[in-house]
Design a protein around this motif. Structure first.
Motif, PDB file in Angstrom:
ATOM      1  N   THR A 118      24.568 -45.213 -36.446  1.00  0.00           N
ATOM      2  CA  THR A 118      24.419 -43.890 -35.913  1.00  0.00           C
ATOM      3  C   THR A 118      23.348 -43.586 -35.252  1.00  0.00           C
ATOM      4  O   THR A 118      22.414 -44.338 -35.314  1.00  0.00           O
ATOM      5  CB  THR A 118      24.556 -42.770 -37.137  1.00  0.00           C
ATOM      6  N   THR A 119      23.332 -42.072 -34.638  1.00  0.00           N
ATOM      7  CA  THR A 119      21.874 -41.899 -33.829  1.00  0.00           C
ATOM      8  C   THR A 119      21.908 -40.565 -34.479  1.00  0.00           C
ATOM      9  O   THR A 119      22.848 -39.719 -34.914  1.00  0.00           O
ATOM     10  CB  THR A 119      22.204 -41.937 -32.468  1.00  0.00           C
ATOM     11  N   GLN A 167      20.374 -36.939 -33.482  1.00  0.00           N
ATOM     12  CA  GLN A 167      19.853 -36.298 -32.503  1.00  0.00           C
ATOM     13  C   GLN A 167      18.936 -34.904 -32.918  1.00  0.00           C
ATOM     14  O   GLN A 167      19.407 -34.193 -33.692  1.00  0.00           O
ATOM     15  CB  GLN A 167      20.768 -35.695 -31.264  1.00  0.00           C
ATOM     16  N   PRO A 224      26.811 -42.908 -31.826  1.00  0.00           N
ATOM     17  CA  PRO A 224      26.251 -43.034 -30.320  1.00  0.00           C
ATOM     18  C   PRO A 224      27.114 -42.996 -29.252  1.00  0.00           C
ATOM     19  O   PRO A 224      28.131 -43.553 -29.337  1.00  0.00           O
ATOM     20  CB  PRO A 224      25.604 -44.404 -30.608  1.00  0.00           C
ATOM     21  N   GLU A 272      20.450 -44.349 -26.677  1.00  0.00           N
ATOM     22  CA  GLU A 272      20.470 -43.586 -28.124  1.00  0.00           C
ATOM     23  C   GLU A 272      20.019 -44.466 -29.340  1.00  0.00           C
ATOM     24  O   GLU A 272      19.593 -43.992 -30.528  1.00  0.00           O
ATOM     25  CB  GLU A 272      21.821 -42.655 -28.514  1.00  0.00           C
ATOM     26  N   THR A 273      20.062 -45.857 -29.243  1.00  0.00           N
ATOM     27  CA  THR A 273      19.965 -46.602 -30.290  1.00  0.00           C
ATOM     28  C   THR A 273      18.996 -47.897 -30.186  1.00  0.00           C
ATOM     29  O   THR A 273      18.239 -48.306 -31.067  1.00  0.00           O
ATOM     30  CB  THR A 273      21.281 -47.250 -30.918  1.00  0.00           C
ATOM     31  N   PRO A 306      15.242 -46.494 -29.156  1.00  0.00           N
ATOM     32  CA  PRO A 306      15.803 -45.670 -28.284  1.00  0.00           C
ATOM     33  C   PRO A 306      15.112 -45.166 -27.076  1.00  0.00           C
ATOM     34  O   PRO A 306      13.857 -44.764 -27.462  1.00  0.00           O
ATOM     35  CB  PRO A 306      16.388 -44.475 -29.240  1.00  0.00           C
ATOM     36  N   HIS A 361      16.169 -39.023 -30.065  1.00  0.00           N
ATOM     37  CA  HIS A 361      17.216 -39.720 -30.645  1.00  0.00           C
ATOM     38  C   HIS A 361      16.657 -40.767 -31.666  1.00  0.00           C
ATOM     39  O   HIS A 361      15.688 -41.465 -31.259  1.00  0.00           O
ATOM     40  CB  HIS A 361      18.333 -40.381 -29.827  1.00  0.00           C
ATOM     41  N   THR A 362      17.236 -41.273 -32.661  1.00  0.00           N
ATOM     42  CA  THR A 362      16.725 -42.082 -33.723  1.00  0.00           C
ATOM     43  C   THR A 362      17.854 -42.608 -34.353  1.00  0.00           C
ATOM     44  O   THR A 362      18.959 -42.422 -34.513  1.00  0.00           O
ATOM     45  CB  THR A 362      15.838 -41.601 -34.876  1.00  0.00           C
ATOM     46  N   ALA A 363      17.723 -44.298 -34.163  1.00  0.00           N
ATOM     47  CA  ALA A 363      18.932 -45.216 -34.572  1.00  0.00           C
ATOM     48  C   ALA A 363      18.877 -45.173 -36.100  1.00  0.00           C
ATOM     49  O   ALA A 363      17.749 -45.355 -36.541  1.00  0.00           O
ATOM     50  CB  ALA A 363      19.020 -46.730 -34.131  1.00  0.00           C
TER      51      ALA A 363
END
Length: 148
Positions: A32-33, A35, A45, A66-67, A111, A116-118
Motif C-alpha cells: 500500500t501507500t 499519503q 497505489p 508512490e512506492t 517513493p 508517500h511511504t510504501a
C-alpha cells in the motif's frame, strides 16, 4: 458504473478525473501507500492519468512514484466512480477509478512523490486500514479470487 462514497452534491460541478490503481499482492502481503497530506491515509497505489497518457503506463508511473516499485500487471479488476473534493488541485472531481491486479517485481528505490511511504501489510490489515471503500472492495475481490 458503481459509485462508492458520497453522492454528487446537487448544483456542484464535477470535472472527470480518470485514474488507475493497483492491488499489489505478494503472497499474503499487500503493498500500500501511505499519503501524509491532505489527510493521512493508506491507499492503493495509483493516481491520475495525465492528458494523452495511456492507462497502463500511467499505472506503472504512479505506482513507482508512490512506492518505488516496478510492477507486472496481471489483469484489470474493474472500475468505479466517486465524487470528491481534491484540495491539492482545488477542484471537485468525479474520479473514475480503474483497478488492476499486479505484483511487485523489483524495488527500485524509495517513493519519489513527496508525502508517500510504501507500506507492506497483511491482507487483513490492508482491508482494515485502506481508507477508500471502493479500493477496499476491489482488494477484497482480488484476495477472494486468489488461488489457495
Amino acid at each position: 458504473m458503481r459509485r462508492y462514497g458520497d453522492p454528487a452534491r446537487p448544483g456542484q460541478k464535477y470535472r472527470p478525473r480518470p485514474g488507475v490503481y493497483a492491488v499489489l499482492l505478494n503472497g499474503t502481503k499487500v503493498l500500500t501507500t501511505h499519503q501524509a497530506e491532505p489527510t493521512p491515509e493508506f491507499q492503493l497505489p495509483g493516481g491520475g492519468i495525465d492528458p494523452g497518457e495511456h492507462p497502463l503506463p500511467a499505472l506503472h508511473r504512479e505506482v513507482f512514484e508512490e512506492t518505488g516499485w516496478k510492477i507486472a500487471v496481471t489483469r484489470k479488476l474493474g472500475a468505479y466512480r466517486r465524487f470528491t473534493y481534491m484540495p491539492e488541485y482545488d477542484k471537485w472531481a468525479e474520479k473514475i477509478c480503474t483497478i488492476y491486479l499486479a505484483r511487485p517485481v523489483l524495488r527500485l528505490g524509495p517513493p519519489s512523490e513527496a508525502g508517500h511511504t510504501a507500506v507492506w501489510m497483511t491482507s487483513d490489515q490492508a482491508l482494515d486500514q485502506i481508507a477508500n471503500t471502493g479500493d477496499r472492495r476491489f482488494l477484497f475481490q482480488a484476495l477472494r479470487d486468489q488461488p489457495r
